[in-house]
Design an enzyme around this catalytic site. Structure first.
Site, PDB file in Angstrom:
ATOM      1  N   LYS A  13      42.897  32.673  48.688  1.00 57.23           N
ATOM      2  CA  LYS A  13      44.044  32.082  47.988  1.00 57.23           C
ATOM      3  C   LYS A  13      44.611  33.045  46.946  1.00 57.23           C
ATOM      4  CE  LYS A  13      41.612  28.556  46.524  1.00 57.23           C
ATOM      5  NZ  LYS A  13      40.299  28.878  47.139  1.00 57.23           N
ATOM      6  N   ARG A  88      42.752  19.522  43.391  1.00 52.52           N
ATOM      7  CA  ARG A  88      41.455  19.663  44.043  1.00 52.52           C
ATOM      8  C   ARG A  88      40.803  18.322  44.317  1.00 52.52           C
ATOM      9  NH1 ARG A  88      40.135  25.156  42.320  1.00 52.52           N
ATOM     10  NH2 ARG A  88      38.214  25.866  43.255  1.00 52.52           N
ATOM     11  N   ARG A 127      32.841  39.433  46.039  1.00 51.32           N
ATOM     12  CA  ARG A 127      34.098  39.517  45.269  1.00 51.32           C
ATOM     13  C   ARG A 127      33.878  40.202  43.929  1.00 51.32           C
ATOM     14  NH1 ARG A 127      37.571  34.255  44.713  1.00 51.32           N
ATOM     15  NH2 ARG A 127      35.590  33.315  44.125  1.00 51.32           N
ATOM     16  N   ARG A 160      32.337  37.483  38.906  1.00 54.58           N
ATOM     17  CA  ARG A 160      32.453  36.189  38.232  1.00 54.58           C
ATOM     18  C   ARG A 160      31.080  35.544  38.131  1.00 54.58           C
ATOM     19  NH1 ARG A 160      37.290  33.079  41.232  1.00 54.58           N
ATOM     20  NH2 ARG A 160      35.804  31.382  40.990  1.00 54.58           N
ATOM     21  N   ARG A 171      29.733  24.800  45.436  1.00 54.71           N
ATOM     22  CA  ARG A 171      31.195  24.845  45.475  1.00 54.71           C
ATOM     23  C   ARG A 171      31.721  24.484  46.854  1.00 54.71           C
ATOM     24  NH1 ARG A 171      32.215  30.587  43.173  1.00 54.71           N
ATOM     25  NH2 ARG A 171      34.386  30.187  43.674  1.00 54.71           N
TER      26      ARG A 171
HETATM   27  P1  ADP Z   1      39.979  32.460  46.712  1.00 57.47           P
HETATM   28  O1  ADP Z   1      41.031  32.667  45.645  1.00 57.47           O
HETATM   29  O2  ADP Z   1      40.448  31.579  47.827  1.00 57.47           O
HETATM   30  O3  ADP Z   1      38.656  32.024  46.169  1.00 57.47           O
HETATM   31  P2  ADP Z   1      40.056  35.394  46.971  1.00 57.47           P
HETATM   32  O4  ADP Z   1      41.484  35.693  47.232  1.00 57.47           O
HETATM   33  O5  ADP Z   1      39.515  35.700  45.622  1.00 57.47           O
HETATM   34  O6  ADP Z   1      39.704  33.867  47.406  1.00 57.47           O
HETATM   35  O7  ADP Z   1      39.196  36.184  48.082  1.00 57.47           O
HETATM   36  C1  ADP Z   1      37.776  36.062  48.114  1.00 57.47           C
HETATM   37  C2  ADP Z   1      37.177  37.424  48.471  1.00 57.47           C
HETATM   38  O8  ADP Z   1      37.494  37.743  49.839  1.00 57.47           O
HETATM   39  C3  ADP Z   1      37.714  38.576  47.639  1.00 57.47           C
HETATM   40  O9  ADP Z   1      36.653  39.452  47.355  1.00 57.47           O
HETATM   41  C4  ADP Z   1      38.771  39.237  48.533  1.00 57.47           C
HETATM   42  O10 ADP Z   1      38.851  40.624  48.290  1.00 57.47           O
HETATM   43  C5  ADP Z   1      38.233  38.951  49.926  1.00 57.47           C
HETATM   44  N1  ADP Z   1      39.293  38.714  50.923  1.00 57.47           N
HETATM   45  C6  ADP Z   1      40.489  38.090  50.744  1.00 57.47           C
HETATM   46  N2  ADP Z   1      41.198  38.041  51.899  1.00 57.47           N
HETATM   47  C7  ADP Z   1      40.428  38.640  52.847  1.00 57.47           C
HETATM   48  C8  ADP Z   1      40.600  38.917  54.251  1.00 57.47           C
HETATM   49  N3  ADP Z   1      41.705  38.540  54.915  1.00 57.47           N
HETATM   50  N4  ADP Z   1      39.607  39.553  54.904  1.00 57.47           N
HETATM   51  C9  ADP Z   1      38.482  39.942  54.245  1.00 57.47           C
HETATM   52  N5  ADP Z   1      38.252  39.699  52.934  1.00 57.47           N
HETATM   53  C10 ADP Z   1      39.214  39.069  52.222  1.00 57.47           C
HETATM   54  P1  ADP Z   2      37.957  29.657  43.950  1.00 54.92           P
HETATM   55  O1  ADP Z   2      39.335  30.224  44.146  1.00 54.92           O
HETATM   56  O2  ADP Z   2      36.896  30.633  44.270  1.00 54.92           O
HETATM   57  O3  ADP Z   2      37.776  28.352  44.654  1.00 54.92           O
HETATM   58  P2  ADP Z   2      38.871  28.951  41.295  1.00 54.92           P
HETATM   59  O4  ADP Z   2      39.137  30.162  40.503  1.00 54.92           O
HETATM   60  O5  ADP Z   2      40.019  28.230  41.872  1.00 54.92           O
HETATM   61  O6  ADP Z   2      37.792  29.333  42.420  1.00 54.92           O
HETATM   62  O7  ADP Z   2      38.044  27.897  40.444  1.00 54.92           O
HETATM   63  C1  ADP Z   2      36.850  28.245  39.786  1.00 54.92           C
HETATM   64  C2  ADP Z   2      36.238  27.005  39.167  1.00 54.92           C
HETATM   65  O8  ADP Z   2      37.118  26.457  38.182  1.00 54.92           O
HETATM   66  C3  ADP Z   2      35.974  25.842  40.135  1.00 54.92           C
HETATM   67  O9  ADP Z   2      34.734  25.969  40.813  1.00 54.92           O
HETATM   68  C4  ADP Z   2      35.983  24.659  39.165  1.00 54.92           C
HETATM   69  O10 ADP Z   2      34.785  24.574  38.446  1.00 54.92           O
HETATM   70  C5  ADP Z   2      37.088  25.042  38.184  1.00 54.92           C
HETATM   71  N1  ADP Z   2      38.406  24.530  38.616  1.00 54.92           N
HETATM   72  C6  ADP Z   2      39.482  25.265  38.996  1.00 54.92           C
HETATM   73  N2  ADP Z   2      40.519  24.472  39.323  1.00 54.92           N
HETATM   74  C7  ADP Z   2      40.090  23.192  39.162  1.00 54.92           C
HETATM   75  C8  ADP Z   2      40.683  21.903  39.348  1.00 54.92           C
HETATM   76  N3  ADP Z   2      41.930  21.772  39.814  1.00 54.92           N
HETATM   77  N4  ADP Z   2      39.929  20.821  39.070  1.00 54.92           N
HETATM   78  C9  ADP Z   2      38.671  20.925  38.615  1.00 54.92           C
HETATM   79  N5  ADP Z   2      38.047  22.093  38.420  1.00 54.92           N
HETATM   80  C10 ADP Z   2      38.733  23.227  38.682  1.00 54.92           C
END
Ligand code: ADP
Ligand code: ADP
Ligand code: ZN
Length: 216
Positions: A13, A88, A127, A160, A171
């Site tokens: 995302k 969420r 990541r 992180r 998660r």
């Molecule tokens: P989210 O915001 O959904 O948690 P991220 O964008 O932070 O996910 O991506 C999670 C991890 O996967 C990061 O380390 C990123 O560099 C990697 N990643 C993102 N897109 C891809 C892809 N298409 N193929 C392989 N790795 C990816």
């Molecule tokens: P990822 O992209 O890897 O899913 P985020 O950066 O979106 O992680 O979120 C990290 C953490 O922040 C979540 O695991 C949760 O604890 C909190 N969080 C983020 N957005 C929300 C939301 N909309 N409602 C509740 N908790 C949230």
């Protein structure tokens, strides 16, 4: 473009949001980033959010909804925005409907990045993020030019605190039980556009552009 980007933790995302934000010139509103910023600055919000985030649990709706309402009410969101990580839960989605209704704003689409669970743990544990600017990397899939250094700003790359194998399991469970049902919720409004999140990052972005109506 008024957009939501959805998908399990590690789906990509944030990675896709960086491209979407630039291409459509809209603010990227990530509740995760907002919470991490608050934790860094040790605000009341940060202190409250920290314990939940470190366990891989959700921050309570009462806290989260108010934060997003305040952000969406700012003038830079009038012509578009990209919500990432919110809503969420079903109560958050219902609250968002009301917030948008009051602001006379209509959503254009919910982008759903689909990735099987089997690759998510590796993506999350590998990541790395820039401590200064938040840019995202991966130790194998998306390496910085220089190990441990951000391509964008030269800042140090860190892991992180919630990106550990133990926390990830929780998660993913939280995603399945609380967040995944939102796809059905938005499907009823015919807003969901699903993209395959496996493959080249640029290709996935192209597919998102196509789903959103081409390269206008
Ligand atoms: P989210 O915001 O959904 O948690 P991220 O964008 O932070 O996910 O991506 C999670 C991890 O996967 C990061 O380390 C990123 O560099 C990697 N990643 C993102 N897109 C891809 C892809 N298409 N193929 C392989 N790795 C990816
Ligand atoms: P990822 O992209 O890897 O899913 P985020 O950066 O979106 O992680 O979120 C990290 C953490 O922040 C979540 O695991 C949760 O604890 C909190 N969080 C983020 N957005 C929300 C939301 N909309 N409602 C509740 N908790 C949230
Ligand atoms: Zn940086």
């Amino acid at each position: 473009m008024k957009l939501i980007i959805m998908g399990p933790p590690g789906a990509g995302k944030g990675t896709q949001a960086a491209y979407i934000k630039k291409y459509y010139n809209i603010p990227h509103i990530s509740t995760g980033d907002m919470f991490r910023e608050a934790i860094k600055e040790e605000t009341d919000l940060g202190l409250e959010a920290k314990s939940y985030i470190e366990k891989g649990a959700l921050v309570p709706d009462s806290v989260t909804i108010g934060l997003v309402e305040e952000r969406l009410s700012k003038s830079d969101c009038k012509d578009g925005f990209l919500l990432d990580g919110f809503p969420r839960t079903i109560p958050q989605a219902k609250a968002l409907d009301e917030i948008l209704h009051n602001l006379k704003i209509k959503l254009d689409a919910v982008i759903n990045i689909s990735v099987p669970d089997s690759v998510l743990v590796d993506r999350i544990v590998g990541r790395r993020v820039c401590k200064n600017c938040g840019a995202g990397y991966h130790i194998h899939n998306q390496k910085p030019r220089q190990d441990g250094v951000c391509d964008v700003c030269g800042g140090p790359l860190i892991q992180r605190k919630d990106d550990t194998e133990e926390t990830v399991v929780n998660r993913l469970k939280v995603y399945s039980s609380q967040t995944k049902p939102l796809l059905e919720y938005y499907d009823k409004a015919k807003l969901v556009k699903t993209v395959n999140g496996i493959g080249d990052i640029q290709e996935i972005f192209k597919n998102i552009q196509n789903l959103l109506g081409g390269n206008e």
